[in-house]
Scaffold this motif. Structure first.
Motif, PDB file in Angstrom:
ATOM      1  N   ILE A  60       0.836  -1.212   0.000  1.00  0.00           N
ATOM      2  CA  ILE A  60       0.000   0.000   0.000  1.00  0.00           C
ATOM      3  C   ILE A  60       0.869   1.259   0.000  1.00  0.00           C
ATOM      4  CG2 ILE A  60      -0.319   0.084   2.510  1.00  0.00           C
ATOM      5  CD1 ILE A  60      -3.132   0.866   0.140  1.00  0.00           C
ATOM      6  N   GLU A  61       1.952   1.236   0.750  1.00  0.00           N
ATOM      7  CA  GLU A  61       2.852   2.389   0.781  1.00  0.00           C
ATOM      8  C   GLU A  61       3.631   2.503  -0.524  1.00  0.00           C
ATOM      9  OE1 GLU A  61       5.183   2.142   4.352  1.00  0.00           O
ATOM     10  OE2 GLU A  61       3.444   2.484   5.621  1.00  0.00           O
ATOM     11  N   GLN A  62       3.990   1.382  -1.124  1.00  0.00           N
ATOM     12  CA  GLN A  62       4.651   1.418  -2.428  1.00  0.00           C
ATOM     13  C   GLN A  62       3.721   2.033  -3.461  1.00  0.00           C
ATOM     14  OE1 GLN A  62       5.748  -2.645  -3.181  1.00  0.00           O
ATOM     15  NE2 GLN A  62       7.520  -2.573  -1.803  1.00  0.00           N
ATOM     16  N   ARG A  63       2.441   1.679  -3.394  1.00  0.00           N
ATOM     17  CA  ARG A  63       1.463   2.256  -4.331  1.00  0.00           C
ATOM     18  C   ARG A  63       1.307   3.757  -4.102  1.00  0.00           C
ATOM     19  NH1 ARG A  63      -0.494  -0.933  -7.846  1.00  0.00           N
ATOM     20  NH2 ARG A  63      -0.676  -3.148  -7.456  1.00  0.00           N
ATOM     21  N   GLN A  64       1.381   4.197  -2.848  1.00  0.00           N
ATOM     22  CA  GLN A  64       1.291   5.627  -2.556  1.00  0.00           C
ATOM     23  C   GLN A  64       2.486   6.372  -3.151  1.00  0.00           C
ATOM     24  OE1 GLN A  64       0.947   5.517   1.727  1.00  0.00           O
ATOM     25  NE2 GLN A  64      -1.288   5.615   1.650  1.00  0.00           N
TER      26      GLN A  64
ATOM     27  N   LEU B 284       4.503   9.872  -7.502  1.00  0.00           N
ATOM     28  CA  LEU B 284       5.379  10.094  -8.655  1.00  0.00           C
ATOM     29  C   LEU B 284       4.571  10.392  -9.910  1.00  0.00           C
ATOM     30  CD1 LEU B 284       8.042   7.311  -8.065  1.00  0.00           C
ATOM     31  CD2 LEU B 284       8.321   9.775  -7.738  1.00  0.00           C
ATOM     32  N   LEU B 285       3.485   9.657 -10.108  1.00  0.00           N
ATOM     33  CA  LEU B 285       2.631   9.901 -11.267  1.00  0.00           C
ATOM     34  C   LEU B 285       1.948  11.266 -11.180  1.00  0.00           C
ATOM     35  CD1 LEU B 285       1.085   6.350 -11.699  1.00  0.00           C
ATOM     36  CD2 LEU B 285       2.870   7.429 -13.091  1.00  0.00           C
ATOM     37  N   PHE B 286       1.571  11.659  -9.956  1.00  0.00           N
ATOM     38  CA  PHE B 286       0.994  12.989  -9.753  1.00  0.00           C
ATOM     39  C   PHE B 286       1.995  14.074 -10.144  1.00  0.00           C
ATOM     40  CE2 PHE B 286       1.113  16.598  -6.810  1.00  0.00           C
ATOM     41  CZ  PHE B 286      -0.045  17.250  -7.190  1.00  0.00           C
ATOM     42  N   LEU B 287       3.245  13.938  -9.701  1.00  0.00           N
ATOM     43  CA  LEU B 287       4.267  14.934 -10.037  1.00  0.00           C
ATOM     44  C   LEU B 287       4.497  14.998 -11.543  1.00  0.00           C
ATOM     45  CD1 LEU B 287       6.938  14.297  -7.257  1.00  0.00           C
ATOM     46  CD2 LEU B 287       5.301  16.189  -7.396  1.00  0.00           C
ATOM     47  N   LYS B 288       4.526  13.847 -12.190  1.00  0.00           N
ATOM     48  CA  LYS B 288       4.724  13.796 -13.636  1.00  0.00           C
ATOM     49  C   LYS B 288       3.572  14.492 -14.360  1.00  0.00           C
ATOM     50  CE  LYS B 288       5.563  10.474 -17.324  1.00  0.00           C
ATOM     51  NZ  LYS B 288       5.734   9.055 -17.645  1.00  0.00           N
ATOM     52  N   GLN B 289       2.342  14.213 -13.926  1.00  0.00           N
ATOM     53  CA  GLN B 289       1.170  14.832 -14.546  1.00  0.00           C
ATOM     54  C   GLN B 289       1.170  16.347 -14.311  1.00  0.00           C
ATOM     55  OE1 GLN B 289      -2.601  13.610 -12.917  1.00  0.00           O
ATOM     56  NE2 GLN B 289      -3.722  14.293 -14.708  1.00  0.00           N
TER      57      GLN B 289
END
Length: 57
Positions: free
Chosen positions: A17-21, A26-31
């Motif tokens: 769950i923490e790995q997914r967070q 990271l995906l949020f920052l990229k977007q």
């Protein structure tokens, strides 16, 4: 050790769950970076529209 390797070493022992967070963040920052780039390109185009029209002729 590279930064990516350090992140991997820290994350590999975390619960999934923490790995997914981490991945979600990271995906949020990229977007967010992509949206900033697109906004800046739109502004650049709008500011230079007349010159672009002249060059297109």
């Amino acid at each position: 050790m590279t930064l990516a390797e350090q992140i991997y070493e820290e994350a590999k022992n975390m619960p999934e769950i923490e790995q997914r967070q981490i991945l979600d963040f990271l995906l949020f920052l990229k977007q967010r970076d992509q949206q900033v780039l697109e906004r800046e390109m739109d502004e650049l185009i709008a500011e230079n529209m007349e010159a672009l029209k002249v060059l297109a002729q």
